[in-house]
Design a protein around this motif. Structure first.
Motif: not given
Ligand SMILES: Nc1ncnc2c1ncn2[C@@H]1O[C@H](COP(=O)(O)OP(=O)(O)OP(=O)(O)O)[C@@H](O)[C@H]1O
Length: 584
Positions: A453-459, A467-476
């Motif tokens: 999961l971490i390997a697939g994250l952009p950073d 997602r409320r922060f720049p470049g942030g992602v939401d998880l399931s």
């Protein structure tokens, strides 16, 4: 004060101007005085500007210090309680909530209020002194009238004190919070609550405003009387001034000085400062109240977050002996509970909703304290252990674990907070400590099955989980659970010897959950592990399983033993096995 002096200078300039024109220009004696007065007025104007800017700078510096100090005390008070009373008792939690909200409001109203009040007092006194140079009696009368007017205004303001109407607004505020919470956005829309929310919000707010209007109307007559007194006193002074001016006993300079002074004296009734003080001061007593309450519920010194004692080694057992426990104003959860958990084994805890499973873990973590009986670790009562050391021994993931809107590194690293702190931040970051932290985080992620999961994250580890922060992602939901499990594994990496999993995998599918637990129990074989789950397929691999029913242990044994006994466990297990297609 400076505006008042400036007013005096303008008065003098106005008085000397006709004389200079009459004498024939600036070369005359009066002309030189006029030039000197003009220079003084310009200097004063500049000084006024500079003083204004300096005041703003000093005020904001004060503001921030005040806010920092007050919020710091709120945080210290809240964190000083090692248990949860502050959050579970409705009165205390309201106090804590208000203290946090008010202390963090626009900073320094109290400081601003006092600054404004003193500055108004100085301005008013200087203006009164100006009037007094021409007509002392008028100055005296106006000081009294303006002070009375100010007092009446203050009484009116007190009627509008935030507390008298906040109860009406609290619901409105809560409704607004429902509308803006990202986590609630789905349900609000699916249930079609948007219209209802907007309507109810408007209704509550209007009702609060009506309440305010009624409160405002109550002191109407006193306000009218004061206005009349102001009108009369100023009318009489103006009439006498005109008469004296016409009679030649008051010069143009004196009249100008009087008028400027009188207009400057209005600040004596200005209640902006008092209003800010009224608004800002409840925060101080509120914080003091919170500290007092927190001190009462904090038995002994609370754990200082900066301390990092060594974890406790559990070599024999954890034992609940005749434990009684009840939440405030509720019926008992446990009565004479007895349970021994052997060190290095895994215990599964099952039971219906409300049976007391989470309460059992809270007692174990020292978040709640038994009313009677003891919980011991190798014979030592938990209360006698260094609470910091005991907490470091435990890696617990609760049902409602926190989704920190922070980078993955922090989300997992919170399990090993010493490593996180050692790594520092920005310029303070030490490369070696940072590498060590990353190693802990990556190993923990791997153990919890979160590495892909971490390997697939952009950073990667730097990705913020919101997602409320720049470049942030939401998880399931399931991905978040893996992150939470990784946090627990980081704690284990950091020396924790007791692992508590209170249903943190409910959102994983059955196969993923079974895979995870198989791996988990394997990886944590030497640890003391407590697994709470409604899924029997999860706990069946535990060394021992207890069934809780209304705070009592009704069945106790290994999976096969309990199935063979044909009791409640066997019944519920075969029910689930049938629906999930699990072999019994
Ligand atoms: N903070 C609290 N204040 C008052 N009562 C509480 C509190 N937390 C739990 N309870 C009550 O204590 C009892 C045991 O709750 P607990 O959360 O331990 O049950 P549980 O077995 O974990 O339930 P579930 O399977 O639904 O999570 C319940 O009756 C619950 O309503």
């Amino acid at each position: 004060m400076l505006p008042a002096i400036f007013g005096g200078l303008v008065g003098l300039i106005a008085g000397i101007l006709p004389e200079t024109i009459r004498d024939g220009g600036l070369d005359t004696e009066s002309g030189k005085r006029l030039v000197a007065l003009l220079v003084a007025a310009v200097i004063l104007l500049l000084a006024q500007e500079l003083a204004g800017s300096a005041y703003e700078v000093a005020k904001w510096a004060f503001y921030r210090r005040y806010e920092h100090y007050l919020l710091g005390r709120v945080i210290d008070a809240t964190l000083s309680t090692r248990r949860l009373e502050l959050f579970e008792d409705p009165q205390l939690s309201r106090l804590a909530d208000r203290a946090v909200r008010l202390a963090g409001l626009d900073p320094g109203d109290l400081v601003d209020g006092w600054c404004t009040r003193w500055s108004h007092l100085f301005q008013g006194a200087a203006a009164a002194a100006l009037v007094a140079t021409v007509w002392p009696v008028a100055a005296g009368v106006l000081v009294v009238v303006w002070f009375v007017a100010g007092a009446v205004m203050l009484t009116a303001l007190r009627r509008l004190d935030i507390d008298s109407w906040s109860s009406g607004l609290r619901e409105a505020e809560y409704l607004a919070r429902i509308a803006e919470k990202p986590a609630w956005a789905k349900e609000v829309r699916v249930f079609g609550l948007t219209g209802w929310l907007a309507e109810r919000f408007g209704l509550r707010w209007t009702r609060a405003l009506d309440q305010l209007a009624r409160a405002r109307g109550a002191g109407r007559w006193r306000t009218v009387t004061v206005l009349l007194a102001l009108l009369c006193s100023h009318g009489v002074i103006a009439a006498v001034m005109v008469a004296d001016g016409l009679a030649g006993s008051l010069s143009a300079t004196q009249i100008t000085v009087l008028l400027l002074g009188m207009s400057g004296m209005t600040v004596l009734a200005d209640q902006t400062g008092a209003e800010l003080i009224e608004y800002g001061s409840p925060r101080v007593p509120l914080v003091l109240d919170l500290e007092k309450e927190a001190a009462q519920v904090a038995t002994g010194a609370g754990p200082k977050p900066l301390r990092s004692p060594r974890p406790v080694r559990i070599s024999r057992e954890i034992r609940f002996s005749d434990v009684d426990f009840a939440y405030p104003n509720a019926r008992p959860v446990f009565r004479r509970l007895n349970l021994a958990i052997e060190a290095g084994t895994s215990l599964g805890v099952v039971g219906l909703n409300g049976a007391g499973k989470t309460t059992l873990t809270k007692l174990l973590c020292g978040l709640e304290v038994p009313a009677a009986g003891t919980i011991t670790v190798d014979g030592v009562p938990v209360q006698e252990l260094d609470i910091g050391a005991w907490r470091r021994t435990i890696a617990a993931i609760f049902q409602d674990f926190v989704h920190y809107e922070l980078p993955v590194r922090d989300n997992i690293g919170f399990g090993a907070v010493e490593a996180l702190r050692a790594a520092g931040e920005g310029a303070e970051a030490s490369r070696t400590a940072r590498d060590r932290l990353d190693a802990v985080v990556r190993t923990a992620a791997e153990r919890a099955g979160a590495h892909n999961l971490i390997a697939g994250l952009p950073d990667g580890l730097d990705t913020t989980l919101s997602r409320r922060f720049p470049g942030g992602v939401d998880l399931s939901g399931g991905q978040w659970q893996r992150i939470a499990l990784a946090r627990a594994m980081a704690a284990v990496e950091n020396g924790a010897g007791l692992l508590i999993l209170d249903e943190p995998t409910a959102q994983l599918d059955v196969r993923a959950e079974a895979d995870l637990y198989d791996r988990f129990l394997d990886l944590t074989r030497d640890l003391t592990t407590i697994i709470i789950s409604h899924r029997f397929s999860t706990v069946r691999h535990a060394d021992r399983i207890v069934v809780l029913d209304q705070g009592r242990i009704v069945e106790d044994g290994g999976h096969d033993e309990l199935v063979a006994a044909g009791g409640e466990y066997a019944r519920l297990f075969s029910l689930q096995a049938a629906s999930y297609g699990i072999a019994t």
